[in-house]
Design an enzyme around this catalytic site. Structure first.
Site, PDB file in Angstrom:
ATOM      1  N   LYS A   1     -22.119  46.791 -37.493  1.00  0.00           N
ATOM      2  CA  LYS A   1     -23.536  46.755 -37.097  1.00  0.00           C
ATOM      3  C   LYS A   1     -23.689  46.476 -35.612  1.00  0.00           C
ATOM      4  O   LYS A   1     -24.391  47.212 -34.901  1.00  0.00           O
ATOM      5  CB  LYS A   1     -24.242  45.652 -37.893  1.00  0.00           C
ATOM      6  N   ASN A   2     -23.030  45.427 -35.130  1.00  0.00           N
ATOM      7  CA  ASN A   2     -23.296  45.006 -33.748  1.00  0.00           C
ATOM      8  C   ASN A   2     -22.663  45.932 -32.706  1.00  0.00           C
ATOM      9  O   ASN A   2     -23.035  45.882 -31.538  1.00  0.00           O
ATOM     10  CB  ASN A   2     -22.894  43.542 -33.543  1.00  0.00           C
TER      11      ASN A   2
ATOM     12  N   ARG B   1     -33.107  42.555 -32.480  1.00  0.00           N
ATOM     13  CA  ARG B   1     -32.560  41.960 -31.269  1.00  0.00           C
ATOM     14  C   ARG B   1     -31.966  43.019 -30.342  1.00  0.00           C
ATOM     15  O   ARG B   1     -32.159  43.000 -29.125  1.00  0.00           O
ATOM     16  CB  ARG B   1     -31.465  40.960 -31.694  1.00  0.00           C
TER      17      ARG B   1
ATOM     18  N   CYS C   1     -33.027  37.663 -35.759  1.00  0.00           N
ATOM     19  CA  CYS C   1     -32.951  36.465 -36.607  1.00  0.00           C
ATOM     20  C   CYS C   1     -33.425  35.229 -35.859  1.00  0.00           C
ATOM     21  O   CYS C   1     -33.172  35.087 -34.658  1.00  0.00           O
ATOM     22  CB  CYS C   1     -31.497  36.234 -37.046  1.00  0.00           C
TER      23      CYS C   1
ATOM     24  N   ARG D   1     -33.408  32.458 -27.955  1.00  0.00           N
ATOM     25  CA  ARG D   1     -32.501  33.571 -27.621  1.00  0.00           C
ATOM     26  C   ARG D   1     -32.907  34.181 -26.284  1.00  0.00           C
ATOM     27  O   ARG D   1     -33.519  35.243 -26.221  1.00  0.00           O
ATOM     28  CB  ARG D   1     -32.490  34.595 -28.765  1.00  0.00           C
ATOM     29  N   PRO D   2     -32.562  33.478 -25.184  1.00  0.00           N
ATOM     30  CA  PRO D   2     -32.969  33.959 -23.862  1.00  0.00           C
ATOM     31  C   PRO D   2     -32.221  35.230 -23.460  1.00  0.00           C
ATOM     32  O   PRO D   2     -31.164  35.539 -24.025  1.00  0.00           O
ATOM     33  CB  PRO D   2     -32.569  32.801 -22.932  1.00  0.00           C
TER      34      PRO D   2
ATOM     35  N   GLN E   1     -29.371  36.088 -18.712  1.00  0.00           N
ATOM     36  CA  GLN E   1     -28.100  36.604 -18.181  1.00  0.00           C
ATOM     37  C   GLN E   1     -28.114  38.130 -18.065  1.00  0.00           C
ATOM     38  O   GLN E   1     -27.486  38.696 -17.175  1.00  0.00           O
ATOM     39  CB  GLN E   1     -26.919  36.150 -19.046  1.00  0.00           C
TER      40      GLN E   1
ATOM     41  N   ASP F   1     -21.366  34.279 -36.728  1.00  0.00           N
ATOM     42  CA  ASP F   1     -21.983  35.107 -37.773  1.00  0.00           C
ATOM     43  C   ASP F   1     -21.314  34.913 -39.138  1.00  0.00           C
ATOM     44  O   ASP F   1     -21.822  35.412 -40.145  1.00  0.00           O
ATOM     45  CB  ASP F   1     -21.936  36.592 -37.374  1.00  0.00           C
TER      46      ASP F   1
ATOM     47  N   ARG G   1     -30.973  44.335 -43.243  1.00  0.00           N
ATOM     48  CA  ARG G   1     -30.851  44.647 -41.809  1.00  0.00           C
ATOM     49  C   ARG G   1     -29.394  44.845 -41.414  1.00  0.00           C
ATOM     50  O   ARG G   1     -29.099  45.540 -40.442  1.00  0.00           O
ATOM     51  CB  ARG G   1     -31.455  43.512 -40.961  1.00  0.00           C
TER      52      ARG G   1
HETATM   53  C1  EPZ Z   1     -24.985  38.887 -30.598  1.00  0.00           C
HETATM   54  O1  EPZ Z   1     -26.229  38.309 -30.244  1.00  0.00           O
HETATM   55  C2  EPZ Z   1     -25.080  39.315 -32.029  1.00  0.00           C
HETATM   56  N1  EPZ Z   1     -26.182  40.267 -32.136  1.00  0.00           N
HETATM   57  C3  EPZ Z   1     -25.324  38.100 -32.913  1.00  0.00           C
HETATM   58  O2  EPZ Z   1     -25.219  38.556 -34.249  1.00  0.00           O
HETATM   59  C4  EPZ Z   1     -24.240  37.049 -32.682  1.00  0.00           C
HETATM   60  O3  EPZ Z   1     -24.571  35.858 -33.373  1.00  0.00           O
HETATM   61  C5  EPZ Z   1     -24.089  36.722 -31.197  1.00  0.00           C
HETATM   62  O4  EPZ Z   1     -23.913  37.947 -30.439  1.00  0.00           O
HETATM   63  C6  EPZ Z   1     -22.904  35.812 -30.894  1.00  0.00           C
HETATM   64  O5  EPZ Z   1     -21.721  36.414 -31.344  1.00  0.00           O
HETATM   65  C7  EPZ Z   1     -26.002  41.538 -31.775  1.00  0.00           C
HETATM   66  O6  EPZ Z   1     -24.928  41.942 -31.361  1.00  0.00           O
HETATM   67  C8  EPZ Z   1     -27.157  42.448 -31.929  1.00  0.00           C
HETATM   68  P1  EPZ Z   1     -25.172  36.162 -27.153  1.00  0.00           P
HETATM   69  P2  EPZ Z   1     -26.585  38.046 -28.730  1.00  0.00           P
HETATM   70  O7  EPZ Z   1     -25.907  36.757 -26.002  1.00  0.00           O
HETATM   71  O8  EPZ Z   1     -25.928  39.106 -27.911  1.00  0.00           O
HETATM   72  C9  EPZ Z   1     -26.867  32.270 -24.915  1.00  0.00           C
HETATM   73  C10 EPZ Z   1     -25.727  38.722 -36.503  1.00  0.00           C
HETATM   74  O9  EPZ Z   1     -25.731  37.862 -37.413  1.00  0.00           O
HETATM   75  N2  EPZ Z   1     -27.496  33.237 -23.999  1.00  0.00           N
HETATM   76  O10 EPZ Z   1     -23.706  36.350 -27.250  1.00  0.00           O
HETATM   77  O11 EPZ Z   1     -28.061  37.906 -28.647  1.00  0.00           O
HETATM   78  C11 EPZ Z   1     -27.528  32.307 -26.289  1.00  0.00           C
HETATM   79  O12 EPZ Z   1     -28.665  31.490 -26.335  1.00  0.00           O
HETATM   80  C12 EPZ Z   1     -26.317  38.426 -35.148  1.00  0.00           C
HETATM   81  O13 EPZ Z   1     -25.250  39.866 -36.646  1.00  0.00           O
HETATM   82  C13 EPZ Z   1     -28.125  32.780 -22.868  1.00  0.00           C
HETATM   83  O14 EPZ Z   1     -28.228  31.575 -22.625  1.00  0.00           O
HETATM   84  O15 EPZ Z   1     -25.866  36.667 -28.501  1.00  0.00           O
HETATM   85  C14 EPZ Z   1     -26.393  31.847 -27.179  1.00  0.00           C
HETATM   86  O16 EPZ Z   1     -26.352  30.442 -27.195  1.00  0.00           O
HETATM   87  C15 EPZ Z   1     -27.153  37.220 -35.100  1.00  0.00           C
HETATM   88  N3  EPZ Z   1     -28.695  33.699 -22.006  1.00  0.00           N
HETATM   89  C16 EPZ Z   1     -25.130  32.351 -26.471  1.00  0.00           C
HETATM   90  O17 EPZ Z   1     -25.532  32.659 -25.137  1.00  0.00           O
HETATM   91  C17 EPZ Z   1     -28.615  35.035 -22.245  1.00  0.00           C
HETATM   92  O18 EPZ Z   1     -29.132  35.809 -21.419  1.00  0.00           O
HETATM   93  C18 EPZ Z   1     -24.514  33.613 -27.074  1.00  0.00           C
HETATM   94  O19 EPZ Z   1     -25.526  34.618 -27.221  1.00  0.00           O
HETATM   95  C19 EPZ Z   1     -27.952  35.487 -23.373  1.00  0.00           C
HETATM   96  C20 EPZ Z   1     -27.388  34.575 -24.243  1.00  0.00           C
END
Ligand code: EPZ
Length: 418
Positions: A22-23, A93, A117, A122-123, A126, A305, A397
């Site tokens: 999916k991702n 997302r 979710c 979820r900022p 970055q 996840d 989803r």
């Molecule tokens: C991806 O989300 C996945 N979603 C999520 O999967 C997964 O939990 C996550 O990566 C971590 O592996 C998709 O790929 C669509 P991150 P993502 O940016 O990219 C912080 C599922 O169950 N952060 O790696 O949104 C954030 O708050 C879903 O399939 C910032 O601070 O996650 C978090 O603490 C749910 N600023 C950490 O980084 C930013 O600009 C990791 O988030 C971006 C992120």
């Protein structure tokens, strides 16, 4: 109301095929927008709601998409709009990848702020930091991101946090920037590597994906290609855990065992037998489960996840187990639902302390988010009696035909439509 009815108590036997990730798919589909010539033929796309959502959004921009089962043929040549503002954008997302893809191809985009979710704040700071470093101007107002650039110019970007989304999004835009971009402190997840491989197959020059530095030599344009998405690490892990929870013996096929090492290691620690094949893992459990500790962390650590399904297994293990969720600050909404089934869990901030119980008893629960939903299905499969799971749109989803896959293994899961 649509729900799943699970009759617990059956052991699981047989084999199950894992579908495309999916991702990875939800990033590769929008990345196909970068193809200004030719068509992208992408296979192994999972049949899930998030993919349908992305397909609808891309069609609304003017992409021509033909679907044949799990294969998508995408023609992005005639895109007529760079405004992704339809409702579906807010429901998922991964719609944030449209920002990187449209910015790369057209140097501008307006994209509604993404949903997904509810697992914590979820900022996307970055992502924005990366786009700005490449030369874009970004404005966020009235629930949308407006972005534009005269041109994108490669540079060095050091991410403050390891983010899957920011790594992929900035890599997509930088693939067609002028000069070289070096991304540091990047995510190393298998789907980051898959998107890099897809972009390279389209003609990009990206090296280092899978390590913590990615080097991108920008090329002026990208073209269509043939590609197949990698297997879903999280779907595979979900079936591994379900097999361990129910007992029996299940072969999980079409996986990359290397991507599952952190899960395999924990299952073995808990007393489960896991045998790795070339592209399969066989999970067998006969004896009692032992408690363990899990801390989620970016790849190759234990995936966040998988934390919610894993909690179910820990509930059924002897003694005390601990979960430390280091990625998302509120990914414990499944705990209250598990307690309804008889779990003994205390949540303290980002930690959960789990005292093993002998059994669960079926009742009515809800899927509070995608992976919490998967946890409810596993819990229902081991519970005595019947478990009814509501809000299953979250499960749909990300898991294709979950009830059929479990039924093929002997699990009694039925979808009720009214
Ligand atoms: C991806 O989300 C996945 N979603 C999520 O999967 C997964 O939990 C996550 O990566 C971590 O592996 C998709 O790929 C669509 P991150 P993502 O940016 O990219 C912080 C599922 O169950 N952060 O790696 O949104 C954030 O708050 C879903 O399939 C910032 O601070 O996650 C978090 O603490 C749910 N600023 C950490 O980084 C930013 O600009 C990791 O988030 C971006 C992120």
């Amino acid at each position: 109301m649509e729900r799943l009815l699970v009759k617990g108590g059956n052991k699981l036997f047989g084999s199950v095929e894992i579908t495309g990730a999916k991702n990875a798919a939800v990033a590769i589909l929008p990345a196909a927008i970068l193809a200004s010539e030719g068509v992208c033929v992408i296979d192994n796309i999972p049949d899930i709601e998030d993919v349908q959502c992305m397909e609808k959004i891309m069609r609304s921009l003017g992409c021509e998409i033909q679907r044949n089962k799990n294969e998508f043929v995408i023609d992005s040549k005639s895109i007529s709009s760079t405004d992704a503002m339809i409702e579906e954008v807010k429901n998922m997302r991964a719609s944030y990848y449209l920002i990187g893809a449209l910015l790369g191809r057209f140097k501008k985009a307006r994209v509604a702020l993404p949903g997904g979710c509810h697992i914590g704040v979820r900022p996307i700071d970055q992502h924005i930091k990366g786009f700005e470093a490449l030369g874009a101007t970004v404005e966020i107002n009235h629930g949308s991101v407006s972005i534009q650039a005269e041109k994108l110019v490669g540079t060095n970007i050091f991410f403050d946090v390891v983010s899957v989304g920011a790594t992929i999004n900035v890599m997509i835009a930088a693939a067609v920037a002028e000069g070289t971009t070096i991304l540091e402190n990047v995510a190393r997840e298998p789907h980051v590597v898959d998107v890099a491989n897809f972009l390279n197959t389209m003609g990009a020059n990206i090296k280092g994906a899978g390590t913590d530095v990615i080097i991108i030599k920008g090329v002026p344009t990208l073209k269509g290609c043939n590609y197949s998405v990698i297997p879903d690490q999280i779907e595979a892990a979900t079936f591994m855990i379900a097999s361990a929870a129910c007992g029996g013996e299940v072969t999980i096929k079409n996986v990359i065992p290397k991507h599952l090492e952190s899960i395999t290691a924990k299952l073995v620690e808990m007393g489960v037998e896991v045998e790795e094949g070339d592209d399969s893992v066989t999970v067998k459990r006969e004896g009692n489960l032992r408690g363990t500790n899990v801390k989620t962390s970016p790849y190759p650590g234990f995936p966040t996840d998988v934390q919610q399904p894993m909690t179910v297994l820990m509930c059924l293990a002897e003694g005390r187990s601990l979960v430390n969720e280091s990625i998302w600050e509120s990914r414990f909404k499944h705990v209250d639902e598990l307690k309804k089934l008889g779990a003994n869990i205390k949540v303290d901030g980002r930690s959960a302390i789990i005292e093993g119980v002998k059994e669960f008893t079926g009742t009515v629960v809800k899927a509070t988010d995608l992976r919490a939903g998967a946890a409810m299905v596993i819990a229902g499969l081991v519970a005595k009696g019947e478990t009814e799971i509501y809000s299953i749109e979250h499960i749909d989803r990300g898991y294709p035909h979950i009830e059929d896959k479990f039924r093929s293994l002997g699990g009694d899961v039925t979808r009720i439509y009214k």
